[in-house]
Design an enzyme around this catalytic site. Structure first.
Site, short mmCIF file in Angstrom:
data_model
loop_
_atom_site.label_atom_id
_atom_site.label_comp_id
_atom_site.label_asym_id
_atom_site.label_seq_id
_atom_site.Cartn_x
_atom_site.Cartn_y
_atom_site.Cartn_z
N GLU A 1 -34.55 14.92 57.11
CA GLU A 1 -34.94 16.05 57.94
C GLU A 1 -33.87 17.14 57.81
O GLU A 1 -32.69 16.84 57.90
CB GLU A 1 -35.06 15.64 59.41
CG GLU A 1 -35.59 16.79 60.26
CD GLU A 1 -35.79 16.43 61.73
OE1 GLU A 1 -35.53 15.29 62.12
OE2 GLU A 1 -36.21 17.34 62.47
N GLY B 1 -26.00 13.54 65.13
CA GLY B 1 -25.87 12.31 65.91
C GLY B 1 -26.65 11.14 65.34
O GLY B 1 -26.11 10.04 65.18
N HIS C 1 -33.11 8.58 72.75
CA HIS C 1 -33.71 9.78 72.15
C HIS C 1 -34.41 9.43 70.83
O HIS C 1 -35.58 9.78 70.63
CB HIS C 1 -32.61 10.82 71.92
CG HIS C 1 -33.07 12.09 71.29
ND1 HIS C 1 -33.35 13.23 72.02
CD2 HIS C 1 -33.34 12.40 69.99
CE1 HIS C 1 -33.75 14.18 71.19
NE2 HIS C 1 -33.75 13.71 69.95
N GLU C 2 -33.70 8.75 69.96
CA GLU C 2 -34.30 8.45 68.65
C GLU C 2 -35.47 7.49 68.82
O GLU C 2 -36.50 7.63 68.16
CB GLU C 2 -33.26 7.87 67.68
CG GLU C 2 -32.01 8.72 67.48
CD GLU C 2 -32.27 10.18 67.16
OE1 GLU C 2 -33.31 10.49 66.56
OE2 GLU C 2 -31.41 11.01 67.51
N1 B3K Z 1 -34.24 14.89 64.28
C1 B3K Z 1 -32.86 14.72 64.01
C2 B3K Z 1 -32.16 15.98 63.65
C3 B3K Z 1 -32.19 16.29 62.20
C4 B3K Z 1 -31.26 17.43 61.89
C5 B3K Z 1 -31.44 17.87 60.50
N2 B3K Z 1 -30.50 18.88 60.08
C6 B3K Z 1 -32.13 14.09 65.13
C7 B3K Z 1 -32.76 14.21 66.45
O1 B3K Z 1 -32.91 15.25 67.03
O2 B3K Z 1 -33.21 13.20 66.94
ZN ZN Z 2 -34.43 14.61 68.30
#
Ligand code: B3K
Ligand code: ZN
Length: 908
Positions: free
Chosen positions: A148, A288, A324-325
């Site tokens: 991402e 993170g 969160h993830e």
């Molecule tokens: N979705 C990822 C973030 C990706 C950042 C890319 N440069 C982490 C998060 O927000 O859960």
């Molecule tokens: Zn996120």
């Protein structure tokens, strides 16, 4: 208060094998209005990776077809691809030769001849020299990915956009001895060994997903295993993989994962969908963590936690990031974004979800206080600067620059406001409808709001301006009491400053939660004119017009309003409270958040007075009412310790700078330090009593990562930081004792930080040396060691930071180290970063120039403090702009750094 990371850099930079590809031409703007559905779709993606030490071979078989929604004919197929060495290309099994396709730096184009076809490509890539940490790269000895937003195009030729969703099968092969563990998304379906000591594994992900959710890991990893039984009684295997030396630091993350899975079932009705859920911890990571389907990859700082090596804040961060993830599995993965302008669709929603989770796990009020303090200091500054953009931006150059506080934190505030306006029940109906309606789709913020409207029957058309208009609204409130008629009128005037590209703003829908207090502090019944009877003692008014009044009736005395309870909207509210009224609210408001907020407003008024005195060269005089107010907080033993700690924390220098027309960092620092020292002297007795009582509990109780203990330790440590300003032998002794004997990092690091900021240089040096010796082999703890020194406000800070850049534990290639040393210095050490001679600015610019070649995403982020030049005095503005120009002229810039520079130099 948020923790920072810090780190020194060494000249390791020169070992660079090759700089990541820089663009030669100016990067182009991409506009939301230009969105078009993809011409082609990819139904199946079959990937094979052969991992070697000096290269990796990637074979991709894409089963494709014309998108029926895209119109007639067979347009050119344009695949994204960067830094790929094309070895072979086939269309329906026919090898293509030069002339059959076109290749550029970023694309591969060819002409399909059928509606359905299969593309086979083989490419060579170099993860071993990928310092940008995007695509496939190596962190230490392990292979891992970060796709991402647009990293997949650095792995293979593909339609690298989130609205192209495909079923993935992945086979990886590697040397068995070095890489015993081979992971990818979904479920493992086959594995075997090959000649020459290699082995392979195949993974199949049954859920269609965009390429940004692809992941692969190969390494020598150990795992902690557990299971979770879902609400429909399915057993899910949970595995957290780490490097062997960290296997003792995983339990907290595992516990957090199970709590998150349960919470999402209970609060959102969301169940996990695969048979296995994996987390892998890596040391080199740009942010993170990442929510790849079934295979989350985490910065080790967001996984590893145990008492001896991680602070309470780190424990809470691990729990929040794991949640969160995990929550992204629904808000992001099952329902994903149509395009990257919709990023807040998944991020704002998921931050709101994780914040509510943390509030349910610990103290709701304290969580809200922390989040609001962070938002007001950092997101408000972003919204007032050259990078300001709406929650759903209209245009970007480099999407990596849009993983911002506005997308995440303000986006979460927008979701919170919808929750407030609909109420918990209708909000849940709306989220159920959203997930049911859009499962397996790539959708927009409009689709989300539509589901909320359809489920609730509430019209959110005007509310949607929160998605399209940037800037922080101001809400000026005035009151009028008519004693004769017993009517009390509140008038709200809203406005929003111009932001880049948006000069005119339409009124927002601003939900204002409020209550009214009588002279004894009791909550008054709230009856609006025209209503037959009062409706409770707290209600939410919707302010929808530029100016709007609300009249409350049947009020026999003039009430005191408690406004914007719980920070019900992300606005700058002003009401002409006197200091005595604020002290009254601190004592009596039934809303915990607003009790804290009253204290903050009182402190802001007092500090602004001191700043003025300092600027005029007058002696500073602290309003004794602040002492009185904090004394009663300290003496109130029925208040939660975490609240006491929050109320004792004065507004930070960053927030005071953000509130000022022009930020005078020296006066702010002098005034705040003056206030802290005076408060410490005046409140020595109760502070010392609180410190000793809590330290005694810490001594006699084993560490627990749990709310009541977080609260106790935060009160103990803030008390210590005040007490150390009093230069008393018994306090220094206590501080050294805490440093030497604490069984946990929270107490040890707090003692170290106050020692380092105190005049007790010898004790500080001894503690720093001992700490470094003790934790030399723990990079995350060393990050804390770097940060404490980078944020140290005693003279000579920059020289110390520069010396630490040569420390053996520092590397400019590791983002955690960069954040820990360079980031902590520029963001948390305002007096030294903004030194009048410009040395701090020069230092940061040098690091950005070096990082631009190594890791453009990190470079662009470290650059941000310089972009805020407009907030400072003319000489500093000139110095900061000069450094921006120097970076601009330093050679070929990544699109990340180019965009930030371009925007911040444009607003001259
Ligand atoms: N979705 C990822 C973030 C990706 C950042 C890319 N440069 C982490 C998060 O927000 O859960
Ligand atoms: Zn996120």
């Amino acid at each position: 208060m948020t923790e920072s990371f810090s780190f020194p850099f060494s000249v390791l930079l020169l070992e660079l094998d090759e700089a990541p590809l820089m663009r030669t031409e100016q990067p182009k703007m991409i506009y939301l209005k230009d969105y078009q559905v993809p011409d082609y779709l990819i139904d199946e993606t079959h990937l094979t990776f052969e991992l070697f030490e000096d290269h990796t071979l990637v074979h991709a078989q894409l089963v494709m077809r014309r998108n029926p929604e895209a119109g007639a004919g067979l347009p050119l197929l344009v695949l994204d691809g960067q830094q790929l060495e094309l070895l072979e290309l086939k269309l329906d099994d026919q090898v293509l030769v030069a002339g059959d396709y076109q290749l550029s730096d970023s694309q591969l184009s060819l002409q399909p001849t059928h509606e359905q076809f299969v593309i086979d490509s083989s490419v060579r890539i170099h993860p071993e020299s990928n310092t940008a940490l995007e695509g496939l790269y190596k962190s230490g000895s392990m292979f891992c990915t970060q796709c991402e937003a647009e990293g997949f195009r650095k792995i293979t030729y593909y339609l690298d956009r989130p609205d192209v969703m495909s079923k993935f099968t992945t086979t990886l092969s590697a040397e068995q001895h070095r890489y015993p563990v081979l992971l990818s998304n979904g479920n493992p379906i086959a594995s075997g060994t090959e000649e020459g000591g290699r082995h392979w594994a195949t993974w199949e992900d049954p859920f269609r997903k965009p390429a940004y959710l692809f992941a692969l890991v190969a390494g020598d990893l150990w795992c902690v295993e557990d299971t979770f039984t879902t609400m429909s009684q399915r057993d899910v295997a949970l595995r957290i993989y780490v490097e062997p030396e960290n296997i003792d630091k995983v339990q907290h993350a595992m516990d957090s994962l199970k709590k998150s899975m349960k919470w999402d079932e209970e609060v959102y009705g969301r169940e996990y969908d695969l048979d296995i859920f994996m987390i892998v911890a890596v040391n080199d990571f740009n942010m993170g963590a990442m929510e790849n389907k079934g295979l989350n990859i985490f910065n080790s700082s967001c996984v590893l936690a145990r008492a001896e090596t991680a602070t309470d804040a780190a424990h809470q961060r691990v729990e929040a990031v794991v949640a969160h993830e995990y929550f992204h599995n629904w808000s992001g993965n099952r329902v994903t974004c149509r395009d990257w302008f919709q990023l807040s669709l998944k991020e704002g929603f998921t931050v709101f979800r994780d914040a509510e989770f943390s509030a349910d796990m610990h103290s709701r009020t304290v969580k809200r206080i922390e989040d609001v303090a962070y938002l007001r200091t950092h997101q408000f500054a972003e919204d007032a600067g050259p990078m300001a953009h709406p929650v759903r931006p209209d245009a970007y150059m480099e999407i990596s620059n849009f993983y911002t506080l506005t997308i995440y934190e303000k986006g979460a505030e927008v979701l919170r406001m919808i929750h407030t306006l609909l109420g918990a029940e209708l909000f849940r109906k709306g989220s159920d409808l959203y997930f049911a309606r859009h499962d397996g789709q790539a959708v927009t913020c409009d689709d989300f709001v539509k589901a909320m409207e359809d489920a609730s029957g509430i019209d959110l058309a005007q509310f949607k301006r929160w998605y399209s208009q940037a800037g922080t609204p101001q809400l000026v409130v005035s009151e009028h009491y008519d004693a004769l008629a017993q009517r009390y009128t509140l008038t709200f005037a809203q406005s929003c400053p111009a932001t880049p590209g948006q000069s005119e703003k339409q009124p927002f829908v601003i939900p204002v939660a409020l209550g009214l207090l009588d002279a004894q502090g009791n909550a008054l019944p709230l009856q609006l004119a025209g209503e037959a009877q009062a409706q409770g003692v707290q209600r939410v008014l919707s302010v929808t017009e530029a100016q709007q009044s609300f009249t409350f009736v049947n009020l026999a005395e003039q009430p005191l309003p408690s406004l914007l309870r719980g920070f019900s909207a992300p606005v700058k509210l002003s009401f002409p409270y006197s200091r005595d009224q604020l002290m009254f609210l601190m004592q009596h408001d039934s809303d915990g958040f607003n009790r804290w907020e009253a204290g903050q407003q009182l402190a802001v008024q007092v500090l602004q007075e001191l700043i003025g005195q300092q600027q005029r060269g007058e002696p500073m005089l602290l309003d004794p009412r602040l002492v009185t107010a904090l004394r009663s907080v300290l003496e109130n033993h029925s208040l939660d310790s975490a609240m006491v700690a929050e109320m004792l924390s004065l507004p930070g220098e960053g927030y005071l700078a953000e509130l000022a027309e022009q930020a005078d960092v020296e006066a702010i620092h002098a005034a705040r330090e003056f206030a802290r020292a005076r408060l410490a002297e005046a409140l020595f007795e109760p502070l010392w009593a609180r410190y000793q009582a809590n330290r005694q509990v810490s001594r006699s109780t084993p560490y627990q990562a749990e709310a009541a203990h977080f609260a106790r330790r935060s009160l103990q440590n803030i008390a210590l930081s005040y007490l150390m300003l009093c230069n008393r032998g018994e306090v220094l002794e206590a501080c050294v004792e805490q440093f030497d004997t604490a069984d946990n990092m929270t107490e040890r690091l707090a003692a170290l930080a106050v020692l380092v900021n105190s005049p007790a240089e010898e004790a500080a040096q001894r503690a720093l040396a001992q700490f470094a010796e003790c934790f030399a082999d723990n990079p995350l703890v060393m990050d804390q060691w770097f940060s404490v020194q980078a944020a140290c406000q005693r003279p000579g800070a920059l020289a110390r930071v520069q010396a630490l850049m040569n420390h053996a534990a520092f590397s400019l290639k590791n983002p955690n180290k960069v954040r820990a040393l360079i980031g902590a210095f520029a963001n948390q050490n305002l007096v030294h970063f903004h030194a009048a001679d410009g040395a701090g600015y020069r230092f940061l610019a040098d690091q950005v120039i070096a990082l631009n070649r190594l890791n453009p995403q990190i470079a662009a982020r470290q650059l941000l403090p310089l972009t805020r030049w407009a907030r400072y005095d003319a000489p500093r503005q000139a110095l900061m702009r000069n450094e921006l120009l120097r970076i601009r002229d330093s050679g070929s810039l990544s699109s990340d750094v180019f965009e930030v520079l371009d925007k911040s130099l444009r607003t001259a």
